[in-house]
Design a protein around this motif. Structure first.
Motif, short mmCIF file in Angstrom:
data_model
loop_
_atom_site.label_atom_id
_atom_site.label_comp_id
_atom_site.label_asym_id
_atom_site.label_seq_id
_atom_site.Cartn_x
_atom_site.Cartn_y
_atom_site.Cartn_z
N ARG A 99 -108.28 -3.35 91.03
CA ARG A 99 -109.55 -3.65 90.39
C ARG A 99 -109.71 -2.78 89.14
NH1 ARG A 99 -108.70 -7.06 93.29
NH2 ARG A 99 -109.95 -7.96 94.99
N LEU A 100 -110.55 -3.22 88.23
CA LEU A 100 -110.81 -2.44 87.03
C LEU A 100 -111.35 -1.07 87.41
CD1 LEU A 100 -112.47 -5.08 84.65
CD2 LEU A 100 -110.13 -4.23 84.59
N GLY A 101 -110.86 -0.04 86.75
CA GLY A 101 -111.29 1.32 87.04
C GLY A 101 -110.44 2.04 88.05
N ASP A 102 -109.56 1.32 88.76
CA ASP A 102 -108.65 1.98 89.71
C ASP A 102 -107.70 2.91 88.96
OD1 ASP A 102 -109.77 0.70 91.81
OD2 ASP A 102 -108.16 -0.75 92.13
N VAL A 103 -107.31 3.99 89.64
CA VAL A 103 -106.32 4.91 89.11
C VAL A 103 -105.01 4.69 89.86
CG1 VAL A 103 -105.67 7.32 88.76
CG2 VAL A 103 -108.04 6.61 88.41
N VAL A 104 -103.94 4.41 89.13
CA VAL A 104 -102.63 4.15 89.75
C VAL A 104 -101.63 5.18 89.23
CG1 VAL A 104 -103.08 1.69 90.06
CG2 VAL A 104 -101.98 2.48 87.98
N ARG A 105 -100.59 5.41 90.02
CA ARG A 105 -99.54 6.36 89.65
C ARG A 105 -98.27 5.58 89.35
NH1 ARG A 105 -98.48 11.09 93.79
NH2 ARG A 105 -97.57 9.40 95.02
N VAL A 106 -97.64 5.92 88.23
CA VAL A 106 -96.42 5.23 87.81
C VAL A 106 -95.31 6.25 87.66
CG1 VAL A 106 -95.39 3.69 86.09
CG2 VAL A 106 -97.84 3.56 86.56
N ASN A 107 -94.24 6.07 88.42
CA ASN A 107 -93.10 7.00 88.39
C ASN A 107 -92.16 6.66 87.24
OD1 ASN A 107 -93.85 8.47 90.75
ND2 ASN A 107 -93.13 6.73 91.98
N GLU B 106 -90.40 3.05 86.49
CA GLU B 106 -91.23 1.94 86.95
C GLU B 106 -91.97 1.31 85.77
OE1 GLU B 106 -92.20 3.58 91.46
OE2 GLU B 106 -93.81 3.50 89.95
N ARG B 107 -92.54 0.14 86.04
CA ARG B 107 -93.29 -0.57 85.01
C ARG B 107 -94.79 -0.47 85.29
NH1 ARG B 107 -90.07 -3.09 81.62
NH2 ARG B 107 -87.92 -3.48 82.28
N PHE B 108 -95.56 -0.50 84.24
CA PHE B 108 -97.01 -0.46 84.38
C PHE B 108 -97.49 -1.83 84.86
CE2 PHE B 108 -96.04 2.83 81.26
CZ PHE B 108 -96.76 3.90 81.77
N ALA B 109 -98.37 -1.82 85.84
CA ALA B 109 -98.83 -3.07 86.46
C ALA B 109 -99.98 -3.71 85.71
CB ALA B 109 -99.25 -2.80 87.90
N ALA B 110 -100.67 -2.96 84.87
CA ALA B 110 -101.83 -3.47 84.13
C ALA B 110 -102.02 -2.62 82.89
CB ALA B 110 -103.08 -3.44 85.01
N THR C 81 -100.17 2.66 99.00
CA THR C 81 -99.42 1.55 98.41
C THR C 81 -100.18 0.24 98.65
OG1 THR C 81 -97.32 2.69 98.79
CG2 THR C 81 -97.22 0.32 98.39
N VAL C 82 -100.48 -0.47 97.58
CA VAL C 82 -101.24 -1.72 97.69
C VAL C 82 -100.53 -2.79 96.86
CG1 VAL C 82 -103.43 -0.53 98.04
CG2 VAL C 82 -102.72 -1.14 95.72
N GLY C 83 -100.86 -4.05 97.14
CA GLY C 83 -100.31 -5.16 96.37
C GLY C 83 -100.97 -5.25 95.01
N LEU D 169 -93.80 -7.41 86.18
CA LEU D 169 -94.82 -6.59 86.82
C LEU D 169 -94.37 -6.23 88.24
CD1 LEU D 169 -98.13 -8.34 85.71
CD2 LEU D 169 -96.85 -6.52 84.59
N PRO D 170 -94.65 -5.01 88.68
CA PRO D 170 -94.25 -4.63 90.04
C PRO D 170 -95.05 -5.38 91.09
CG PRO D 170 -95.61 -2.94 89.05
CD PRO D 170 -95.33 -3.93 87.96
N ASP D 171 -94.46 -5.57 92.27
CA ASP D 171 -95.16 -6.26 93.36
C ASP D 171 -96.18 -5.35 94.02
OD1 ASP D 171 -93.70 -8.62 92.99
OD2 ASP D 171 -92.04 -7.83 94.18
N VAL D 172 -95.88 -4.07 94.11
CA VAL D 172 -96.78 -3.10 94.74
C VAL D 172 -96.95 -1.90 93.82
CG1 VAL D 172 -96.22 -3.79 97.10
CG2 VAL D 172 -94.87 -2.01 95.99
N VAL D 173 -98.07 -1.22 93.97
CA VAL D 173 -98.36 -0.03 93.16
C VAL D 173 -98.98 1.03 94.06
CG1 VAL D 173 -98.70 -1.31 91.01
CG2 VAL D 173 -100.62 -0.96 92.55
N GLN D 174 -99.00 2.26 93.55
CA GLN D 174 -99.64 3.37 94.26
C GLN D 174 -101.01 3.60 93.65
OE1 GLN D 174 -96.48 6.39 93.77
NE2 GLN D 174 -96.34 6.41 95.99
#
Length: 543
Positions: A160-168, A171-175, A153-155, A138-143
């Motif tokens: 939290r559930l429902g957050d929208v993250v961007r994966v380039n 990269e690996r999916f954090a959740a 950029t956050v750790g 899992l990545p240490d930080v995500v967007q």
């Protein structure tokens, strides 16, 4: 490590002081010089006794308080007797215990014991490192997208559930989450066992720890932490690394009576040695306690299993229970699946039947682009439905659709909905027809699966043996026959298993004719290969 280093340093120095007595036998060394060597050996043995031996003293004391026979008790007794007799010989060389000292043997024994423990710990750490390297991806930080649409950029722990993250790409999916963009390719080998990248479209689920291969995408998080499949696999692997298999439990069970046998043997050695003097009797008993040290009995087996687990993890094989490594030594039959296991998967279209090609269209003789538009539209519809499945046949259909009707797949994707997979049989979906008030039922898969719906009227006799049958609202529309190729190492693997004296079986959900043809290529008899097997059939056959 510090205890080991102290024991090693002191052992070398003590051996230097013991060497003259070994060489000269002590007869030609002046008495005061000999005593000085003994004193030097005693002084350098004290750090080993107090510091390096501390874990053994503590463990032996706990065993005595609990009134049980532990692994370290005879070891501690042997070391205590050896040091005690040597100390008496140093300070009172005229006593019944004699003037011979064993500081060199004492320090060397402690050094060897600690070397064994240090190697075991290194092995455990290396195995844990291998598991972490394989699993903790899992990545240490995500967007993460903010309320105003910006990206910050956050750790990982701030998600939290429902957050929208961007994966380039790369990269690996954090959740675990829901894909919000059109499509991307995802590599999920460690999580699902599927070695090839899988296509994921808008609304599909992506898994934590999987690898985004192609496009930058946005994902809405639906599962975090312990709820993700990645964490569940990690937990299983760490449980496996701590699991004590039956063979290790057997070693522990035999260790206890063995320890009592060691103590009785030491007493017998003492009694027998007493006829030659008390000093000889005591050292005979100490020698038995030390030489029969059963540490290897309880350490070697777990160490070997831990090393095997770590090596397998590096090879991509995850061990859920270490017990299986012991069980593998007792198997007599190996049962293989066919598609994607012994073969490279269904990737090459050989023959296609449709209303426009009832006699069968040979894919090898023409380019796919020469197919008529109606057939291309059918292939696009089938490819759109097949994206919901990870089965090799579905993957082959997706690749076929992307090859000959890429625009068509995108055009009909909105018309195909409610795709449901029937394990071992095929897919069922709803298709919105042009001008139709109600959606049409699309069935694709085996002949039995298609006929289990509303039937498959109009199916040509020659097409009944095809790999995939397609029916729309009970009317046959298309059949596709795919060719399989053996994996390059399949024959070699089966030959090695035969050489080991193991029986071989082949169970497949594919047509019996196709399975028997593959069995012949693998050197298996007709009785060793079964086709038309559902997952329940395979389980029943194994049982």
């Amino acid at each position: 490590l510090w205890r080991w280093l102290v024991a090693g340093f002191c052992m070398m120095q003590v051996m230097m002081y013991a060497a003259p007595e070994y060489v000269e036998g002590g007869a030609d060394i002046p008495w005061d010089n000999l005593q000085l060597l003994h004193w030097a050996g005693w002084v350098l043995s004290l750090p080993v006794l107090i510091f390096s031996c501390a874990p053994y003293w503590k463990s032996a004391w706990q065993d005595l308080k609990a009134r049980r026979m532990g692994m370290d008790l005879p070891v501690a007794l042997g070391m205590a007797i050896t040091f005690g007799i040597s100390t008496l010989a140093t300070f009172e060389p005229k006593g019944w215990w004699g003037a011979t000292v064993y500081f060199d043997s004492f320090t060397m024994f402690v050094f060897f014991l600690l070397t064994g423990r240090w190697l075991t710990l290194r092995l455990r750490d290396r195995t844990a490192g291998a598991l972490d390297e394989v699993l903790n991806r899992l990545p240490d930080v995500v967007q993460r997208q903010t309320a105003d649409g910006q990206w910050q950029t956050v750790g990982l722990k701030q998600l939290r559930l429902g957050d929208v993250v961007r994966v380039n790409p790369g990269e690996r999916f954090a959740a675990d989450g829901e894909l919000l963009d059109d499509a991307t390719w995802v590599e999920e080998a460690l999580l699902t066992g599927e070695s090839r990248p899988q296509r994921r479209q808008r609304g599909d689920t992506v898994l934590a720890g999987s690898h985004n291969v192609s496009d930058r995408v946005s994902v809405r998080i639906t599962r975090l932490g312990d709820d993700t499949r990645h964490t569940q696999i990690v937990r299983l692997m760490h449980d496996a690394s701590m699991d004590k298999p039956r063979i290790a439990q057997l070693a522990d069970r035999w260790a206890k009576p063995f320890l009592w046998g060691v103590m009785l043997a030491a007493l017998a050695a003492f009694a027998y040695g007493a006829t030659q003097g008390m000093s000889h009797a005591v050292m005979a008993a100490a020698s038995v306690l030390i030489v029969t040290c059963p540490c290897a009995l309880s350490l070697a087996t777990p160490s070997a299993l831990i090393a095997a687990t770590g090596r397998l993890a590096k090879e991509g094989v995850l061990v859920r229970k270490v017990q299986v490594l012991d069980s593998l030594a007792h198997i007599d039959t190996v049962v293989f699946d066919k598609t994607g296991t012994l073969t490279t998967g269904l990737t090459r279209l050989e023959t296609l039947w449709s209303a426009k090609h009832p006699e069968g269209w040979q894919a090898n003789s023409q380019a796919l682009k020469t197919l008529d538009q109606d057939t291309l539209d059918l292939i696009a519809m089938v490819g759109a439905a097949a994206t919901a499945s990870a089965h090799p046949v579905s993957r082959a259909l997706c690749e076929l659709a992307q090859t000959c009707a890429p625009q068509g797949v995108h055009a009909v994707s909105d018309r195909v909905s409610q795709v449901r997979e029937v394990p071992g049989l095929g897919l069922v979906a709803q298709v919105k027809g042009n001008g139709e008030e109600r959606p049409l039922e699309l069935r694709m898969g085996s002949l039995a699966h298609v006929q289990a719906g509303q039937g498959a009227s109009g199916l040509p006799e020659a097409a009944k043996a095809a790999t995939v049958q397609v029916a729309l609202d009970g009317h046959w529309v298309m059949s596709l026959s795919f060719g399989e190729q053996l994996r390059p190492d399949a024959l070699q693997a089966l030959e090695r298993l035969r050489d080991m004296g193991l029986g071989l079986r082949l169970l497949s959900g594919d047509r019996t004719e196709q399975v028997q043809r593959m069995a012949k290529a693998l050197g298996l008899s007709p009785e060793q290969a079964l086709g038309h097997c559902t997952p329940a059939d395979k389980l029943r056959h194994l049982q």
